[in-house]
Design an enzyme around this catalytic site. Structure first.
Site, PDB file in Angstrom:
ATOM      1  N   CYS A  84       0.809  -1.224   0.000  1.00 20.29           N
ATOM      2  CA  CYS A  84       0.000   0.000   0.000  1.00 20.29           C
ATOM      3  C   CYS A  84       0.841   1.273   0.000  1.00 20.29           C
ATOM      4  O   CYS A  84       0.321   2.357  -0.285  1.00 20.29           O
ATOM      5  CB  CYS A  84      -0.936   0.006   1.202  1.00 20.29           C
ATOM      6  SG  CYS A  84      -1.976  -1.448   1.329  1.00 20.29           S
ATOM      7  N   HIS A 136      -9.260   2.601  -2.588  1.00 17.21           N
ATOM      8  CA  HIS A 136      -7.895   2.151  -2.263  1.00 17.21           C
ATOM      9  C   HIS A 136      -7.315   1.235  -3.336  1.00 17.21           C
ATOM     10  O   HIS A 136      -7.104   0.045  -3.111  1.00 17.21           O
ATOM     11  CB  HIS A 136      -7.916   1.452  -0.905  1.00 17.21           C
ATOM     12  CG  HIS A 136      -6.577   1.052  -0.393  1.00 17.21           C
ATOM     13  ND1 HIS A 136      -5.418   1.748  -0.695  1.00 17.21           N
ATOM     14  CD2 HIS A 136      -6.195   0.016   0.417  1.00 17.21           C
ATOM     15  CE1 HIS A 136      -4.381   1.166  -0.101  1.00 17.21           C
ATOM     16  NE2 HIS A 136      -4.830   0.110   0.569  1.00 17.21           N
TER      17      HIS A 136
END
Length: 384
Positions: free
Chosen positions: A83, A328
């Site tokens: 991430c 995301h």
């Protein structure tokens, strides 16, 4: 540490969401890159290098994007830090500018998840956590249960993070979700890992974000003058090996990431006006803000419920809507956060603008490694 700051000359995104198969990773990346270049008033011939963050894009995804964009032949680097990949690509560009290797670097964070990911993301199959069935949602559910037990926080206080971030994203045209939600919707949503429900979890998303980073010489090359938002420092730390039982929510990795940010930027935690936080789950925003020292230990849930981290509050967190609502696409998130900080520091964020914003921080945490307190953590500090 006195490294020369990089300037964000341009920022651009494509709206995060779920795209059909014919909308490829390359197409998303090119769209965001062209928007950032147009925002900077830059043409392709003025770009020295390309830095690309992605996780599931496959081999040399950055070079595939460069070829379609018209930047073939330039130096291209690919960055996978789960991430934190997009923010790691920003760090690569910042270091290259500080070293004098380049003056104008295009940074892209991109991910196409909907045709590559089924269900939640997991650790590497060879990791011991994966072997025993660990998934990210379960880890954060344990974090939430431990936090409530230790600090007397309520389920409603944790759910308030989702309500806040969805309220913010109403004003973000790039957000995957642009509708407010009520506390009752969060509490009544389909359960994913008790106590967390569907609306406590960030979605599977596609998207891309890009920024044009420049040295002072690069700004002159582009003909830009006047105040341009600056990247003062980009910290990067990795999870440390843990021994003993420890504290599930100690967030020592966040503490160390914060220390790196303050050291590199010369900015202290009490000087930050807004935060873009990696809220992959509601509880994550709470414990990571505490780990950074931006919220008192054990008070993060109460701060969210009392409006202290909302727009107009003491320290606005995720004015973009965050991962919970903006979406995301993992490789794009860090670059999207830098786009948001840029618009906030320019004063052009519209209905989600943090009034008087002068300094800002973006935080990303990527992945897990068994026996450590995390994978990679980035901290980006920017100023007006």
């Amino acid at each position: 540490m006195n490294l020369a700051p990089a300037h964000v000359a341009g920022a651009g995104m494509v709206r995060f969401g779920k795209y059909p198969a014919d909308v490829t990773l390359e197409r998303l990346a090119v769209g965001a890159a062209r928007a950032a270049l147009a925002d900077a008033g830059a043409d392709l011939g003025q770009v020295d290098a390309l830095s690309v963050g992605h996780v599931f894009g496959g081999p040399v995804a950055g070079q595939r994007v460069a070829a379609q964009l018209g930047l073939d032949g330039r130096p291209v680097s690919n960055h996978e830090n789960y991430c934190a990949s997009g923010a790691t690509a920003v760090r690569e560009a910042w270091v290259a500018l500080a070293a004098g290797l380049h003056d104008v670097v295009l940074v892209i964070g991109v991910e196409k998840m909907t045709d590559r990911i089924s269900g939640g993301v997991r650790p590497d199959p060879g990791d011991l956590d994966a072997a025993v069935g660990y998934v990210m949602a379960a880890g954060h559910a344990m974090s939430a249960r431990r936090y409530m037990a230790d600090h007397g926080a309520t389920r409603e206080q944790i759910a308030a993070v989702a309500v806040k971030n969805h309220a913010h994203s109403v004003h973000n045209p790039f957000a995957q979700y642009q509708k407010p939600i009520a506390l009752e919707q969060v509490l009544g949503a389909r359960q994913i890992a008790e106590p967390l429900g569907l609306l406590d979890c960030s979605p599977i998303s596609d998207g891309a974000a890009a920024v044009v980073l420049c040295s002072p010489a690069g700004l002159r090359r582009l003909g830009l003058s006047g105040p341009v938002p600056r990247v003062l420092g980009v910290g990067l730390v990795s999870g440390a090996v843990q021994t003993g039982l420890g504290d599930l929510n100690a967030e020592d990795v966040s503490r160390r990431a914060g220390e790196e940010a303050w050291k590199l930027s010369g900015i202290g935690p009490d000087e930050i006006d807004l935060v873009e936080m990696h809220d992959c789950f509601t509880i994550a925003e709470i414990v990571r803000m505490e780990g950074l020292g931006l919220v008192p230990h054990g008070q993060g849930a109460a701060w969210a419920a009392d409006g202290h981290t909302a727009l107009g509050g003491r320290l606005p967190v995720n004015p973009s809507g965050g991962l919970l609502s903006r979406g995301h696409p993992v490789g794009a998130t860090g670059a999207a956060q830098v786009c948001e900080l840029t618009w906030q520091l320019r004063g052009t964020a519209g209905g989600r603008q943090v009034e008087g914003a002068r300094t800002a921080l973006a935080y990303c945490k990527g992945g897990t490694v068994n026996g450590t307190d995390g994978g990679s953590v980035t901290t980006v500090v920017m100023a007006r």
